[in-house]
Design a protein around this motif. Structure first.
Motif, mmCIF file in Angstrom:
data_model
loop_
_atom_site.group_PDB
_atom_site.id
_atom_site.type_symbol
_atom_site.label_atom_id
_atom_site.label_comp_id
_atom_site.label_asym_id
_atom_site.label_seq_id
_atom_site.Cartn_x
_atom_site.Cartn_y
_atom_site.Cartn_z
ATOM 1 N N ASP A 76 0.827 -1.211 0.000
ATOM 2 C CA ASP A 76 0.000 0.000 0.000
ATOM 3 C C ASP A 76 0.864 1.265 0.000
ATOM 4 O O ASP A 76 0.590 2.208 -0.743
ATOM 5 C CB ASP A 76 -0.941 0.028 1.204
ATOM 6 N N VAL A 77 1.897 1.281 0.817
ATOM 7 C CA VAL A 77 2.785 2.450 0.876
ATOM 8 C C VAL A 77 3.505 2.636 -0.458
ATOM 9 O O VAL A 77 3.593 3.757 -0.973
ATOM 10 C CB VAL A 77 3.793 2.321 2.039
ATOM 11 N N CYS A 78 3.996 1.563 -1.042
ATOM 12 C CA CYS A 78 4.688 1.658 -2.329
ATOM 13 C C CYS A 78 3.747 2.151 -3.422
ATOM 14 O O CYS A 78 4.138 2.979 -4.252
ATOM 15 C CB CYS A 78 5.288 0.313 -2.714
ATOM 16 N N GLN A 79 2.503 1.677 -3.425
ATOM 17 C CA GLN A 79 1.535 2.144 -4.405
ATOM 18 C C GLN A 79 1.221 3.630 -4.207
ATOM 19 O O GLN A 79 1.063 4.371 -5.171
ATOM 20 C CB GLN A 79 0.242 1.321 -4.322
ATOM 21 N N HIS A 80 1.154 4.065 -2.958
ATOM 22 C CA HIS A 80 0.890 5.475 -2.671
ATOM 23 C C HIS A 80 2.049 6.349 -3.174
ATOM 24 O O HIS A 80 1.824 7.384 -3.804
ATOM 25 C CB HIS A 80 0.677 5.662 -1.171
ATOM 26 N N VAL A 81 3.262 5.932 -2.912
ATOM 27 C CA VAL A 81 4.437 6.691 -3.363
ATOM 28 C C VAL A 81 4.470 6.743 -4.895
ATOM 29 O O VAL A 81 4.724 7.794 -5.483
ATOM 30 C CB VAL A 81 5.740 6.088 -2.796
ATOM 31 N N LEU A 82 4.187 5.620 -5.536
ATOM 32 C CA LEU A 82 4.149 5.586 -6.991
ATOM 33 C C LEU A 82 3.081 6.523 -7.542
ATOM 34 O O LEU A 82 3.322 7.270 -8.491
ATOM 35 C CB LEU A 82 3.906 4.157 -7.478
ATOM 36 N N SER A 83 1.919 6.535 -6.926
ATOM 37 C CA SER A 83 0.839 7.418 -7.371
ATOM 38 C C SER A 83 1.213 8.886 -7.206
ATOM 39 O O SER A 83 0.935 9.703 -8.080
ATOM 40 C CB SER A 83 -0.445 7.120 -6.595
ATOM 41 N N LYS A 84 1.847 9.237 -6.072
ATOM 42 C CA LYS A 84 2.291 10.621 -5.856
ATOM 43 C C LYS A 84 3.326 11.023 -6.909
ATOM 44 O O LYS A 84 3.281 12.126 -7.445
ATOM 45 C CB LYS A 84 2.899 10.781 -4.460
ATOM 46 N N PHE A 85 4.239 10.119 -7.198
ATOM 47 C CA PHE A 85 5.263 10.397 -8.201
ATOM 48 C C PHE A 85 4.623 10.617 -9.567
ATOM 49 O O PHE A 85 4.947 11.573 -10.266
ATOM 50 C CB PHE A 85 6.272 9.247 -8.264
ATOM 51 N N GLU A 86 3.697 9.741 -9.940
ATOM 52 C CA GLU A 86 3.031 9.883 -11.233
ATOM 53 C C GLU A 86 2.225 11.174 -11.302
ATOM 54 O O GLU A 86 2.190 11.822 -12.340
ATOM 55 C CB GLU A 86 2.127 8.681 -11.491
ATOM 56 N N CYS A 87 1.608 11.556 -10.195
ATOM 57 C CA CYS A 87 0.860 12.808 -10.142
ATOM 58 C C CYS A 87 1.787 13.988 -10.422
ATOM 59 O O CYS A 87 1.504 14.841 -11.247
ATOM 60 C CB CYS A 87 0.191 12.962 -8.779
ATOM 61 N N GLY A 88 2.908 14.034 -9.726
ATOM 62 C CA GLY A 88 3.870 15.112 -9.922
ATOM 63 C C GLY A 88 4.441 15.129 -11.325
ATOM 64 O O GLY A 88 4.612 16.178 -11.938
ATOM 65 N N LEU A 89 4.710 13.962 -11.858
ATOM 66 C CA LEU A 89 5.257 13.858 -13.208
ATOM 67 C C LEU A 89 4.247 14.332 -14.237
ATOM 68 O O LEU A 89 4.584 15.092 -15.143
ATOM 69 C CB LEU A 89 5.671 12.412 -13.491
ATOM 70 N N GLU A 90 3.006 13.929 -14.090
ATOM 71 C CA GLU A 90 1.974 14.350 -15.028
ATOM 72 C C GLU A 90 1.728 15.848 -14.944
ATOM 73 O O GLU A 90 1.508 16.501 -15.956
ATOM 74 C CB GLU A 90 0.687 13.569 -14.794
ATOM 75 N N LEU A 91 1.769 16.407 -13.741
ATOM 76 C CA LEU A 91 1.602 17.854 -13.595
ATOM 77 C C LEU A 91 2.764 18.588 -14.255
ATOM 78 O O LEU A 91 2.577 19.609 -14.900
ATOM 79 C CB LEU A 91 1.496 18.232 -12.124
ATOM 80 N N GLN A 92 3.959 18.061 -14.086
ATOM 81 C CA GLN A 92 5.142 18.672 -14.681
ATOM 82 C C GLN A 92 5.070 18.636 -16.207
ATOM 83 O O GLN A 92 5.509 19.538 -16.869
ATOM 84 C CB GLN A 92 6.404 17.949 -14.199
ATOM 85 N N LEU A 93 4.462 17.593 -16.738
ATOM 86 C CA LEU A 93 4.376 17.434 -18.188
ATOM 87 C C LEU A 93 3.162 18.114 -18.799
ATOM 88 O O LEU A 93 2.874 17.936 -19.958
ATOM 89 C CB LEU A 93 4.374 15.944 -18.558
#
Length: 170
Positions: free
Chosen positions: A90-107
């Motif tokens: 669950d923690v790893c999935q949460h971190v991955l989701s946060k990373f993808e969110c930031g990456l998508e916002l950056q792009l």
């Protein structure tokens, strides 16, 4: 040779001393190292019913972990092990989701698709960041990432006014 089956070793073994109850078990994890060992140990030690949790790597040339759990009372050691693995996922999935969110916002603010499992206990909260960010990070976190006000993702007066001024000048 194609007809011969490849012998596969188990990924997980349980070793329990003769005459002991299930409250003290050593799990042998094959093809793993400190990355899983230390993070799983941390997750399991958060459980108040766990008396001892530790791991050792048998030899630097072997990728095998001996992971020992001892619990208080009647709780079998398998339960905190299973719970720790689930919470770690669950923690790893949460971190991955946060990373993808930031990456998508950056792009460019593409609509975020979270990879959080449906049965996850982590909340999905509406954000101040706008519809493309599924996390409660808010405008300050986006500013820290260099994303503040980008494409109108957050509505906080200053950020949008500054963006509008920059767009008007160009």
């Amino acid at each position: 040779m194609a007809d011969e089956e490849v012998e596969r070793k188990p990924v997980l073994e349980m070793v329990q001393a003769d005459g002991t109850d299930g409250s003290c078990i050593t799990f042998v994890l094959h093809d793993e190292d400190h990355t899983l060992g230390n993070s799983l140990r941390y997750m399991i030690m958060k459980n108040s019913e766990v008396e001892f949790c530790g791991y050792s790597i048998t030899h630097p040339s072997e990728s095998k972990i001996n992971f020992r759990i001892q619990t208080r009372g009647e709780l079998p050691a398998v339960e905190p092990f299973r719970r720790g693995l689930t919470e770690l996922v669950d923690v790893c999935q949460h971190v991955l989701s946060k990373f993808e969110c930031g990456l998508e916002l950056q792009l460019g603010g593409v609509q975020s698709q979270t990879t959080r499992p449906k049965d996850s206990k982590l909340p999905l909260i509406a954000s101040k960041a706008g519809p493309s960010c599924p996390f409660p990070c808010g405008p300050r976190a986006h500013q820290a990432l260099g994303l503040g006000g980008r494409n109108g993702l957050w509505q906080n007066g200053k950020g949008n006014q500054e963006e509008k001024r920059k767009e008007e000048k160009t």
